[in-house]
Design an enzyme around this catalytic site. Structure first.
Site, PDB file in Angstrom:
ATOM      1  N   SER A   1       0.722  -1.231  -0.059  1.00 53.87           N
ATOM      2  CA  SER A   1       0.072  -0.094  -0.130  1.00 53.87           C
ATOM      3  C   SER A   1       0.765   1.405  -0.096  1.00 53.87           C
ATOM      4  O   SER A   1       0.611   2.200  -0.631  1.00 53.87           O
ATOM      5  CB  SER A   1      -0.734  -0.024   1.123  1.00 53.87           C
TER       6      SER A   1
ATOM      7  N   TRP B   1       2.437   1.505  -3.333  1.00 53.89           N
ATOM      8  CA  TRP B   1       1.437   2.225  -4.358  1.00 53.89           C
ATOM      9  C   TRP B   1       1.119   3.577  -4.376  1.00 53.89           C
ATOM     10  O   TRP B   1       0.961   4.255  -5.431  1.00 53.89           O
ATOM     11  CB  TRP B   1       0.159   1.333  -4.140  1.00 53.89           C
ATOM     12  N   HIS B   2       1.278   4.321  -3.176  1.00 49.39           N
ATOM     13  CA  HIS B   2       1.057   5.567  -3.154  1.00 49.39           C
ATOM     14  C   HIS B   2       2.075   6.381  -3.670  1.00 49.39           C
ATOM     15  O   HIS B   2       1.924   7.376  -4.254  1.00 49.39           O
ATOM     16  CB  HIS B   2       0.890   6.049  -1.707  1.00 49.39           C
ATOM     17  N   GLY B   3       3.309   6.044  -3.918  1.00 48.74           N
ATOM     18  CA  GLY B   3       4.253   6.830  -4.506  1.00 48.74           C
ATOM     19  C   GLY B   3       5.624   6.416  -4.544  1.00 48.74           C
ATOM     20  O   GLY B   3       6.057   5.289  -3.751  1.00 48.74           O
TER      21      GLY B   3
ATOM     22  N   PHE C   1      -1.042   9.746  -7.801  1.00 47.30           N
ATOM     23  CA  PHE C   1      -0.881   8.160  -7.707  1.00 47.30           C
ATOM     24  C   PHE C   1      -1.550   7.614  -8.654  1.00 47.30           C
ATOM     25  O   PHE C   1      -1.448   6.305  -8.909  1.00 47.30           O
ATOM     26  CB  PHE C   1      -1.306   7.832  -6.167  1.00 47.30           C
TER      27      PHE C   1
END
Length: 482
Positions: free
Chosen positions: A322, A325-327, A482
């Site tokens: 997670s 995935w965000h950055g 994102f």
């Protein structure tokens, strides 16, 4: 194109609505789908038409994998289905890795091995993280025989549908395709009205609240050296407010726009800052991402079926992914790891935590979430350390005047010649927002029980007018990166 712009509100969306209901009136339902695809592609490629090429290729390749898996099942070539699934998932993740993480990977290689590999100028396609997850979910569901036959036209709309293509919600095939049938495309005025209400309130959340706090937060992070302890604390809390109203405002607008097109999107927020624990928080914040990670990652790697230690490891992996995935930054990765560790701690000591007074659990959750948002907002560990140092420096005094100046209403300043200290406006803004967050029903709950009255109509018009008049200070959405 973004929702909070003149071209979207005054030109693009009215044209979409007029054309959509014109074809509905003529009962040209195939044309409705085609029309939505054309308008969605225009929306997506408005600023960068070249990004449409990548979107087209991605849709076409994934549709071919989908048809290949379906064909294998129909011709009893079942042993080939995992091959198409794996290649499909790898190609999606490969595209995401290249466009989003290539330079991050090169930067770390250069740092570790003291090499001088060159960076590439790669334009990050809008919504690539959301589009990738949606296409992976579709292939996995196809492999599990949960997806019926869809044509390329419907699949293209499913991926490119403009209300959610940039920042979600992440939708699954069963959320969407059933609503494309002819009998679901009749005008429902109540649904349309709730959609209009959601859009206006989401616009107000973004333009009136999130953007106001964003100006103060941006100034604070650019001038950390000028912050005393109260001002640094103020900035950290202000960012928690900004990101909530920014992302939930986007989700409200996306759902509202879609409802005006008679398509219901899944709820993405449910008052997350009212959460009792971190488990509760992730059941309320970005709900469709949590659903995706649970169904397509946590459960396939074992979920809670293989003992406590394996469960904790699986939770850790999910939150690590997670964060990633965000950055493409270590601050996002550590942010995800911290949330994973707190989630494991909460699971491990559930019986003890349940005995703790609810108010203490709520406060602990809020403090943890606010602390980790500092990491999330910081562009590097150095900035994060500076902000933490500013909070802990034990230098007390007045709130910074420049920082508070962003909260002064322009109309008040122009109409009434009374000098009010800037910090009062900042405190008033905080109090008003805290009442909205902790004491009021959220926008989705209000839309569900919406009753038509003069007051509700006037309130919606006022919020819409103030929002539109505030477009001069527009900003992009946090999650659009994102």
């Amino acid at each position: 194109m973004i929702f909070n712009s003149y071209i979207f509100v005054l030109l693009f969306f009215p044209i979409v609505i007029i054309g959509y209901y014109f074809f509905i009136y003529l009962k040209k339902y195939q044309m409705v789908t085609f029309y939505l695809i054309v308008t969605s592609l225009f929306f997506y490629g408005y600023k960068n038409p070249l990004s449409l090429v990548l979107l087209f290729l991605s849709i076409l390749v994934n549709y071919l994998f989908y048809k290949s898996i379906k064909t294998c099942y129909s011709k009893n070539l079942i042993r080939l289905t995992p091959i198409f699934l794996v290649i499909g998932i790898v190609s999606n993740i490969g595209m995401l890795l290249y466009f989003k993480y290539y330079n991050f990977f090169i930067d770390n290689v250069n740092m570790m091995f003291e090499t001088r590999l060159s960076f590439r100028s790669i334009l990050l396609p809008l919504g690539i993280s959301f589009i990738t997850f949606q296409q992976i979910a579709f292939l996995v569901d196809t492999y599990h025989k949960e997806v019926p036959d869809y044509n390329l036209l419907d699949y293209t709309l499913f991926i490119s549908y403009f209300p959610r293509v940039i920042s979600g919600p992440i939708i699954l095939h069963n959320d969407f395709f059933s609503q494309l049938s002819e009998n679901k495309r009749k005008m429902n005025w109540d649904f349309f009205a709730s959609g209009l209400y959601l859009f206006v309130m989401g616009l107000g959340k973004k333009v009136i609240i999130a953007d106001m706090f964003a100006k103060s937060v941006n100034w604070g992070y650019s001038n950390i050296g000028e912050l005393n302890t109260p001002s640094a604390l103020f900035i950290s809390i202000a960012y928690s407010i900004q990101i909530y109203f920014d992302f939930s405002g986007y989700s409200d607008m996306a759902i509202g726009i879609s409802r005006m097109l008679q398509i219901d999107l899944p709820v993405n927020f449910n008052s997350p800052y009212k959460a009792n624990t971190i488990l509760d928080f992730w059941d309320r914040w970005h709900i469709t991402l949590t659903r995706f990670l649970t169904k397509y990652l946590y459960i396939p790697i074992g979920g809670n079926r293989k003992g406590s230690l394996r469960t904790y490891l699986n939770i850790f992996i999910v939150f690590l992914c997670s964060g990633l995935w965000h950055g493409a930054s270590w601050t996002f990765i550590i942010w995800g790891i911290l949330h994973g560790c707190f989630m494991i701690f909460t699971k491990r000591f559930t019986s003890f935590i349940n005995k703790v007074p609810k108010i203490i659990n709520k406060l602990a959750t809020l403090l943890f979430v606010n602390f980790t948002w500092i990491l999330f907002r910081s562009e590097s560990f150095n900035i994060f350390k500076q902000m933490i140092r500013a909070i802990l420096q034990n230098q007390w005094g007045r709130l910074n005047e420049t920082m508070c100046g962003y909260f002064q209403p322009v109309l008040f300043e122009n109409l009434i010649n009374i000098e009010v200290p800037y910090w009062i406006w900042a405190i008033l803004a905080f109090v008003a927002v805290f009442i909205i967050i902790f004491r009021c029903k959220n926008v989705m709950e209000k839309a569900t029980m919406l009753k038509y009255s003069t007051v509700s109509i006037l309130w919606t018009i006022v919020v819409a007018l103030i929002s539109i008049l505030s477009f001069s200070g527009i900003s992009t959405f946090v999650y659009s990166r994102f």
